[in-house]
Scaffold this motif. Structure first.
Motif, PDB file in Angstrom:
ATOM      1  N   ARG A   1     -10.946  -7.015   0.140  1.00  0.00           N
ATOM      2  CA  ARG A   1      -9.927  -7.722   0.914  1.00  0.00           C
ATOM      3  C   ARG A   1     -10.053  -9.240   0.817  1.00  0.00           C
ATOM      4  N   SER A   2     -11.193  -9.737   0.361  1.00  0.00           N
ATOM      5  CA  SER A   2     -11.382 -11.184   0.221  1.00  0.00           C
ATOM      6  C   SER A   2     -10.922 -11.710  -1.135  1.00  0.00           C
ATOM      7  N   ALA A   3     -10.531 -10.811  -2.033  1.00  0.00           N
ATOM      8  CA  ALA A   3     -10.118 -11.217  -3.380  1.00  0.00           C
ATOM      9  C   ALA A   3      -8.809 -12.002  -3.326  1.00  0.00           C
ATOM     10  N   VAL A   4      -8.689 -12.960  -4.213  1.00  0.00           N
ATOM     11  CA  VAL A   4      -7.483 -13.787  -4.268  1.00  0.00           C
ATOM     12  C   VAL A   4      -6.342 -13.038  -4.935  1.00  0.00           C
ATOM     13  N   SER A   5      -6.647 -12.290  -5.993  1.00  0.00           N
ATOM     14  CA  SER A   5      -5.606 -11.555  -6.724  1.00  0.00           C
ATOM     15  C   SER A   5      -6.064 -10.134  -6.984  1.00  0.00           C
ATOM     16  N   ASP A   6      -5.119  -9.280  -7.318  1.00  0.00           N
ATOM     17  CA  ASP A   6      -5.361  -7.884  -7.706  1.00  0.00           C
ATOM     18  C   ASP A   6      -5.738  -6.961  -6.548  1.00  0.00           C
ATOM     19  N   ARG A   7      -6.004  -7.478  -5.364  1.00  0.00           N
ATOM     20  CA  ARG A   7      -6.365  -6.582  -4.273  1.00  0.00           C
ATOM     21  C   ARG A   7      -5.166  -5.715  -3.897  1.00  0.00           C
ATOM     22  N   LEU A   8      -5.456  -4.494  -3.461  1.00  0.00           N
ATOM     23  CA  LEU A   8      -4.407  -3.542  -3.104  1.00  0.00           C
ATOM     24  C   LEU A   8      -4.237  -3.411  -1.591  1.00  0.00           C
ATOM     25  N   CYS A   9      -4.860  -4.296  -0.851  1.00  0.00           N
ATOM     26  CA  CYS A   9      -4.760  -4.298   0.611  1.00  0.00           C
ATOM     27  C   CYS A   9      -4.365  -5.691   1.081  1.00  0.00           C
ATOM     28  N   ASP A  10      -4.083  -5.818   2.378  1.00  0.00           N
ATOM     29  CA  ASP A  10      -3.818  -7.144   2.919  1.00  0.00           C
ATOM     30  C   ASP A  10      -5.140  -7.819   3.260  1.00  0.00           C
ATOM     31  N   SER A  11      -5.087  -9.022   3.803  1.00  0.00           N
ATOM     32  CA  SER A  11      -6.305  -9.788   4.054  1.00  0.00           C
ATOM     33  C   SER A  11      -7.192  -9.153   5.115  1.00  0.00           C
ATOM     34  N   ALA A  12      -6.624  -8.273   5.949  1.00  0.00           N
ATOM     35  CA  ALA A  12      -7.411  -7.567   6.960  1.00  0.00           C
ATOM     36  C   ALA A  12      -8.070  -6.311   6.399  1.00  0.00           C
ATOM     37  N   GLY A  13      -7.601  -5.861   5.229  1.00  0.00           N
ATOM     38  CA  GLY A  13      -8.175  -4.675   4.594  1.00  0.00           C
ATOM     39  C   GLY A  13      -7.348  -3.417   4.738  1.00  0.00           C
ATOM     40  N   THR A  14      -6.083  -3.538   5.155  1.00  0.00           N
ATOM     41  CA  THR A  14      -5.230  -2.373   5.332  1.00  0.00           C
ATOM     42  C   THR A  14      -4.550  -1.996   4.014  1.00  0.00           C
ATOM     43  N   PHE A  15      -4.695  -0.724   3.633  1.00  0.00           N
ATOM     44  CA  PHE A  15      -4.086  -0.197   2.414  1.00  0.00           C
ATOM     45  C   PHE A  15      -2.876   0.655   2.790  1.00  0.00           C
ATOM     46  N   GLN A  16      -1.834   0.577   1.971  1.00  0.00           N
ATOM     47  CA  GLN A  16      -0.658   1.424   2.150  1.00  0.00           C
ATOM     48  C   GLN A  16      -0.517   2.341   0.944  1.00  0.00           C
ATOM     49  N   CYS A  17      -0.232   3.594   1.211  1.00  0.00           N
ATOM     50  CA  CYS A  17      -0.024   4.568   0.144  1.00  0.00           C
ATOM     51  C   CYS A  17       1.183   4.158  -0.703  1.00  0.00           C
ATOM     52  N   LYS A  18       1.048   4.273  -2.021  1.00  0.00           N
ATOM     53  CA  LYS A  18       2.127   3.895  -2.934  1.00  0.00           C
ATOM     54  C   LYS A  18       3.085   5.044  -3.223  1.00  0.00           C
ATOM     55  N   GLY A  19       2.807   6.208  -2.654  1.00  0.00           N
ATOM     56  CA  GLY A  19       3.723   7.325  -2.820  1.00  0.00           C
ATOM     57  C   GLY A  19       3.428   8.188  -4.028  1.00  0.00           C
ATOM     58  N   ARG A  20       3.955   9.390  -4.009  1.00  0.00           N
ATOM     59  CA  ARG A  20       3.758  10.332  -5.100  1.00  0.00           C
ATOM     60  C   ARG A  20       4.182   9.711  -6.427  1.00  0.00           C
ATOM     61  N   TRP A  21       3.594  10.187  -7.498  1.00  0.00           N
ATOM     62  CA  TRP A  21       3.764   9.574  -8.818  1.00  0.00           C
ATOM     63  C   TRP A  21       5.217   9.407  -9.228  1.00  0.00           C
ATOM     64  N   ASP A  22       6.105  10.324  -8.790  1.00  0.00           N
ATOM     65  CA  ASP A  22       7.500  10.283  -9.225  1.00  0.00           C
ATOM     66  C   ASP A  22       8.424   9.676  -8.176  1.00  0.00           C
ATOM     67  N   LEU A  23       7.859   9.027  -7.162  1.00  0.00           N
ATOM     68  CA  LEU A  23       8.664   8.405  -6.112  1.00  0.00           C
ATOM     69  C   LEU A  23       8.384   6.906  -6.044  1.00  0.00           C
ATOM     70  N   PRO A  24       9.361   6.100  -5.665  1.00  0.00           N
ATOM     71  CA  PRO A  24       9.164   4.649  -5.625  1.00  0.00           C
ATOM     72  C   PRO A  24       8.284   4.188  -4.481  1.00  0.00           C
ATOM     73  N   ARG A  25       8.129   5.039  -3.442  1.00  0.00           N
ATOM     74  CA  ARG A  25       7.330   4.645  -2.283  1.00  0.00           C
ATOM     75  C   ARG A  25       6.868   5.887  -1.537  1.00  0.00           C
ATOM     76  N   CYS A  26       5.947   5.691  -0.603  1.00  0.00           N
ATOM     77  CA  CYS A  26       5.458   6.794   0.221  1.00  0.00           C
ATOM     78  C   CYS A  26       6.571   7.253   1.157  1.00  0.00           C
ATOM     79  N   ARG A  27       6.801   8.563   1.219  1.00  0.00           N
ATOM     80  CA  ARG A  27       7.881   9.119   2.026  1.00  0.00           C
ATOM     81  C   ARG A  27       7.409   9.673   3.371  1.00  0.00           C
TER      82      ARG A  27
END
Length: 336
Positions: free
Chosen positions: A210-236
């Motif tokens: 979460r402290s990384a400047v780039s490439d991190r997959l979470c916000d600065s607090a460390g919260t991750f959001q699911c990107k959704g199933r492989w064939d969907l644009p977002r988590c449903r």
């Protein structure tokens, strides 16, 4: 000499082993655990250790599971059961009912557990970083990491290293690698190049940091959001509080444990599509005096061009109907 710990698939017993090599670990560990058959070595997160170089990167006191042929280690529901125990839910005291609880609808129960942990993600400890300030978060990690960010970065590296070693192992077991010297040379060169690039990119440690400047997959607090199933644009997922799966593994030990069940999903699948395409690229490069397009396969295997971080409910393990692009398999040597 490195001090390690070994256990069997059931994790009923853990013993210490002093060894210098992976083969020595297998021999001594098998003797102490009274396992007579050839064993496979696996980490607690499910990553197989079948390469001496990878073994040497792992720290002392790492726990290795020694598995007999055809045997698999407890994961998933067992991890979740331990997490639920840690939060002291009353129904876990129901004896035999506990076993029944985990025999069906595991994914649904993971989803419900995530709701519970999301509520806990706003506790004060989420902002703490150092091991000295939040020792409970590090309990059971057997890690020398001094901060949560360092620990999470290493977990990201472990996953990416795992993809590299599994791919390397699959390619070296292939008929083309073993029986065709030109193909073997092309594959060896491509693997060496990818290994060098991974080292230069620090095995994408920033994905979970979460402290990384780039490439991190979470916000600065460390919260991750699911990107959704492989064939969907977002988590449903539609929850009471959020419209997608989310988790902050920095918040608590329980959240950290459950986050280990989140997966990187290859949209173009590694074993079903990328590895066969890699082998086809080697054959084409051998016949046409060109080079394997290492950059193309590198991005498919290790970058978010093809990787989606997903909640276990959104991880569809069925066949994906997307394939590698044959037009990108090789490049002229002048481009390499």
């Amino acid at each position: 000499m490195k001090g390690c710990k070994v256990s069997d698939a059931n994790r009923n017993r853990t013993v210490g082993v002093a060894c210098q090599t992976l083969d020595e670990l297998k021999v001594k560990g098998s003797q102490k655990l009274c396992i007579k058959k050839n064993v496979r070595v696996q980490l607690l997160d499910g990553t197989f250790v079948n390469d001496e170089d990878y073994f040497q990167t792992l720290p002392s006191q790492t726990v290795f599971l020694l598995l007999k042929p055809g045997e698999s280690a407890f994961t998933g529901a067992d991890i979740l059961y331990n997490a639920l125990q840690a939060v002291n839910l009353d129904y876990l005291r129901a004896g035999k009912e506990v076993q029944k609880f985990f025999t069906q609808n595991v994914k649904e129960k993971v989803m419900n557990l995530a709701k519970l942990l999301n509520k806990a993600s706003h506790i004060q400890n989420v902002q703490l970083s150092k091991k000295a300030d939040d020792p409970d978060w590090f309990e059971g990690t057997e890690s020398r990491s001094a901060t949560k960010e360092e620990f999470m970065a290493r977990r990201s590296q472990d996953r990416i290293r795992g993809y590299m070693y599994k791919t390397q192992d699959d390619l070296k077991k292939s008929e083309a690698y073993q029986n065709d010297q030109i193909c073997q040379k092309k594959l060896t060169e491509a693997l060496q190049e990818m290994n060098l690039r991974l080292k230069a990119n620090k095995y994408f440690r920033d994905y979970f940091d979460r402290s990384a400047v780039s490439d991190r997959l979470c916000d600065s607090a460390g919260t991750f959001q699911c990107k959704g199933r492989w064939d969907l644009p977002r988590c449903r997922y539609k929850g009471v509080v959020t419209n997608h799966h989310m988790i902050n593994p920095y918040a608590s030990r329980e959240s950290r444990i459950v986050f280990s069940t989140w997966n990187f999903d290859h949209v173009v699948e590694r074993s079903r599509s990328i590895v066969p395409a890699f082998l086809e690229a080697a054959k084409l490069a051998s016949n046409n005096n060109t080079a394997i397009n290492t950059n193309y396969f590198y991005r498919l295997l290790f970058t978010t061009d093809n990787l989606k971080l997903v909640h276990i409910v959104c991880h569809d393990k069925g066949a994906h109907n997307v394939q590698c692009d044959p037009c990108k398999f090789t490049v002229s040597k002048s481009v390499v």
